[in-house]
Design a protein around this motif. Structure first.
Motif, PDB file in Angstrom:
ATOM      1  N   THR A 188      -1.375  13.092   9.756  1.00  0.00           N
ATOM      2  CA  THR A 188      -0.835  11.813   9.294  1.00  0.00           C
ATOM      3  C   THR A 188      -1.761  10.656   9.650  1.00  0.00           C
ATOM      4  O   THR A 188      -1.787   9.644   8.940  1.00  0.00           O
ATOM      5  N   ALA A 189      -2.535  10.797  10.731  1.00  0.00           N
ATOM      6  CA  ALA A 189      -3.498   9.748  11.087  1.00  0.00           C
ATOM      7  C   ALA A 189      -4.586   9.598  10.035  1.00  0.00           C
ATOM      8  O   ALA A 189      -5.173   8.520   9.886  1.00  0.00           O
ATOM      9  N   VAL A 190      -4.838  10.663   9.288  1.00  0.00           N
ATOM     10  CA  VAL A 190      -5.825  10.609   8.199  1.00  0.00           C
ATOM     11  C   VAL A 190      -5.170  10.213   6.879  1.00  0.00           C
ATOM     12  O   VAL A 190      -5.716   9.406   6.117  1.00  0.00           O
ATOM     13  N   ILE A 191      -3.997  10.765   6.605  1.00  0.00           N
ATOM     14  CA  ILE A 191      -3.352  10.534   5.304  1.00  0.00           C
ATOM     15  C   ILE A 191      -2.776   9.127   5.201  1.00  0.00           C
ATOM     16  O   ILE A 191      -2.898   8.472   4.150  1.00  0.00           O
ATOM     17  N   ALA A 192      -2.173   8.621   6.277  1.00  0.00           N
ATOM     18  CA  ALA A 192      -1.490   7.322   6.212  1.00  0.00           C
ATOM     19  C   ALA A 192      -2.415   6.181   5.807  1.00  0.00           C
ATOM     20  O   ALA A 192      -2.050   5.370   4.943  1.00  0.00           O
ATOM     21  N   PRO A 193      -3.616   6.061   6.377  1.00  0.00           N
ATOM     22  CA  PRO A 193      -4.497   4.971   5.936  1.00  0.00           C
ATOM     23  C   PRO A 193      -4.910   5.078   4.469  1.00  0.00           C
ATOM     24  O   PRO A 193      -5.058   4.062   3.785  1.00  0.00           O
ATOM     25  N   ALA A 194      -5.083   6.313   3.994  1.00  0.00           N
ATOM     26  CA  ALA A 194      -5.447   6.499   2.589  1.00  0.00           C
ATOM     27  C   ALA A 194      -4.325   6.039   1.673  1.00  0.00           C
ATOM     28  O   ALA A 194      -4.560   5.424   0.630  1.00  0.00           O
ATOM     29  N   VAL A 195      -3.079   6.319   2.073  1.00  0.00           N
ATOM     30  CA  VAL A 195      -1.916   5.894   1.288  1.00  0.00           C
ATOM     31  C   VAL A 195      -1.749   4.383   1.364  1.00  0.00           C
ATOM     32  O   VAL A 195      -1.414   3.727   0.368  1.00  0.00           O
ATOM     33  N   ALA A 196      -2.003   3.810   2.549  1.00  0.00           N
ATOM     34  CA  ALA A 196      -1.896   2.358   2.704  1.00  0.00           C
ATOM     35  C   ALA A 196      -2.909   1.635   1.817  1.00  0.00           C
ATOM     36  O   ALA A 196      -2.624   0.566   1.267  1.00  0.00           O
ATOM     37  N   ALA A 197      -4.096   2.234   1.668  1.00  0.00           N
ATOM     38  CA  ALA A 197      -5.135   1.629   0.839  1.00  0.00           C
ATOM     39  C   ALA A 197      -4.857   1.806  -0.645  1.00  0.00           C
ATOM     40  O   ALA A 197      -5.212   0.948  -1.464  1.00  0.00           O
ATOM     41  N   ASP A 198      -4.221   2.921  -1.003  1.00  0.00           N
ATOM     42  CA  ASP A 198      -3.934   3.204  -2.416  1.00  0.00           C
ATOM     43  C   ASP A 198      -2.718   4.117  -2.484  1.00  0.00           C
ATOM     44  O   ASP A 198      -2.816   5.312  -2.226  1.00  0.00           O
TER      45      ASP A 198
END
Length: 518
Positions: A188-198
């Protein structure tokens, strides 16, 4: 891929190797056979997610196995039967099975010998190709977490490679859970920022038969899995469970049926085992509750019995001594599932019930009161199955589990209802009555995920189920676990002996899971 029915009766191991071959044959040799003109470079293949994508697809298929052999051996014969959604209609299964706590070695070792290595090998290939970085690797971490959760909740201690000095050492179930949570946190530490950005970001969409690579959906699933784990732990590690559960809900879990985790695989595993093969029939436990509650979902779950008496949907007592499979198939209801239906592995209804139980335990930030979330969870389940009447159902305070009456000429015999719990939420009820009401409805809504049903049965004692129709070898209504691979006593004896110590009891069906502390 061609599909083959497993011949459990004659040669389980040979069929198991065939199953492994079938599933891996989709990708075996793809590095060479599928290169355009045999000229595609490693960089090109990696750039379009082809290399990782095929391993990801395999990992999905082993984490959520719908392929008929893996589905039957890893889930149907174990969780679906011990969770009391289904029971054995095949006369060849009637005297040695998991409900009777005397299953054959080929049955209880299958998940360890065949499922676990497939999960691990495909995960390791993704890790190797990605160098343990990036979004595809994050998805692999989530999937390994789910796979290990299933396995540890079958056996207890597990070999997960945590001891760098000994690759064959077992970890305690508590430590396996900690490792699973670490994997989910890392993912989730990797996926969450990607989702926040797009919010619409995707990865490996061509290979993801669950969410088509939609990262926001995977993030909700990962957080929902944390919540599922927190609920599992709540009686053994209440403070840690509270912290994990509250954070998971804060970070965002499944709240809509659009979030449900279902997988596309044809033919659907339950279709093969119940409809096509006829090895599986509805269990008397779920039938007696749903018929007693006049639950309209029952005809979405099960098909009318071919030979009907006074009711359309007829279940069979768990561990009934079936004398003739053809007779049993006609007397009792099969699953109502189509060949191309998606397999169901986690739903917003289950997650909302987890939030309701969190609220019942005094956790903050669950998004509503216990009764609000309980009603919301049942409503979500009704919507999931396309039936109306949730409001009337939830307001009923008289319907109860029905007495079970066996089909004429049936095999299991009658049974008196075990529960008097009604449907409508009652804030004045005792804590035990509240938990029974909540878990009983959760159990109905989680169908057909028998693995999770079995976990809640062991964790809470609810729903109250009938005794097996034949006496269990371990004198248990529901097995607490399944035994380790007995070959470990020879090839890995020192670690096996340590694993039994970690288990805290005998290597049998009776010893409880680490989290069974209610």
């Amino acid at each position: 891929m061609r599909q083959y029915k497993i011949n459990i009766r004659a040669l389980a191991f040979a069929a198991a190797f065939a199953a492994a071959g079938m599933m891996t044959s989709c990708t075996d040799g793809f590095e060479n056979a599928n290169k355009p003109g045999d000229k595609a470079s490693s960089e090109e293949l990696n750039r379009d997610n082809y290399m990782t994508g095929n391993f990801l697809k395999n990992l999905l298929n082993y984490t959520f196995p719908e392929q008929e052999n893996d589905y039957q051996m890893d889930y149907d014969l174990i969780g679906n039967y011990l969770g009391r959604y289904f029971t054995y209609a095949n006369s060849g299964f009637s005297t040695k099975n998991f409900v009777l706590c005397n299953a054959s070695e080929s049955w209880y070792t299958y998940p360890l010998r065949y499922l676990k290595p497939k999960i691990e090998s495909n995960f390791e290939e993704i890790k190797r190709i990605t160098n343990g970085e990036g979004l595809t690797y994050a998805l692999a971490l989530v999937l390994r977490a789910q796979g290990y959760l299933t396995l540890t909740d079958m056996y207890g201690p597990l070999i997960i490679g945590a001891d760098e000095s000994d690759a064959n050492a077992y970890s305690s179930q508590k430590d396996v859970y900690a490792s699973i949570l670490n994997d989910l946190d890392a993912a989730t530490a990797v996926i969450a920022p990607a989702v926040a950005a797009d919010a619409s970001a995707t990865v490996a969409s061509d290979y993801d038969q669950v969410y088509q690579g939609k990262l926001s959906a995977w993030l909700k699933y990962a957080n929902s899995l944390k919540l599922r784990i927190a609920i599992r732990m709540r009686f053994v590690e209440p403070e840690q469970a509270k912290q994990i559960g509250e954070q998971a809900v804060k970070d965002g879990v499944m709240t809509s049926n659009d979030d449900n985790l279902t997988i596309s695989y044809t033919p659907n595993g339950l279709y093969k085992t119940s409809v096509e093969w006829g090895d599986t029939r509805a269990c008397a436990d779920i039938e007696s509750y749903m018929n007693g509650y006049h639950d309209p979902r029952i005809e979405k779950y099960f098909s009318p019995a071919a030979t009907q008496g006074d009711r359309k949907i007829v279940g069979m007592r768990a561990a009934a001594n079936v004398g003739n499979k053809t007779t049993a198939d006609a007397l009792y209801s099969a699953a109502n599932v189509g060949q191309s239906d998606r397999g169901i592995w986690m739903t917003a209804a289950e997650v909302t019930f987890c939030r309701a139980e969190g609220a019942l335990a005094g956790w903050s930030g669950m998004g509503g009161t216990v009764d609000e979330l309980y009603n919301e969870a049942v409503t979500l389940s009704f919507e999931q199955w396309g039936v109306t009447g949730a409001s009337e159902y939830l307001n009923n305070d008289t319907y109860k589990q029905a007495d079970y009456v066996d089909a004429d000429g049936g095999y299991g015999g009658n049974a008196t209802a075990r529960s008097t719990i009604t449907i409508k939420w009652d804030d004045k009820a005792s804590d035990d009555q509240k938990l029974e009401r909540l878990i009983t409805q959760k159990w109905i809504a989680m169908y057909p995920n028998g693995q999770e049903a079995w976990c809640d049965l062991r964790r809470t004692g609810y729903p109250k189920v009938f005794a097996p129709a034949q006496s269990s070898a371990a004198n248990l209504s529901v097995a607490n676990r399944i035994p380790f691979d007995p070959q470990e006593r020879i090839r890995n004896k020192t670690n096996y002996d340590k694993a039994v110590q970690l288990l805290g009891g005998t290597d049998d069906y009776a010893t409880k899971m680490w989290w069974q502390k209610k």
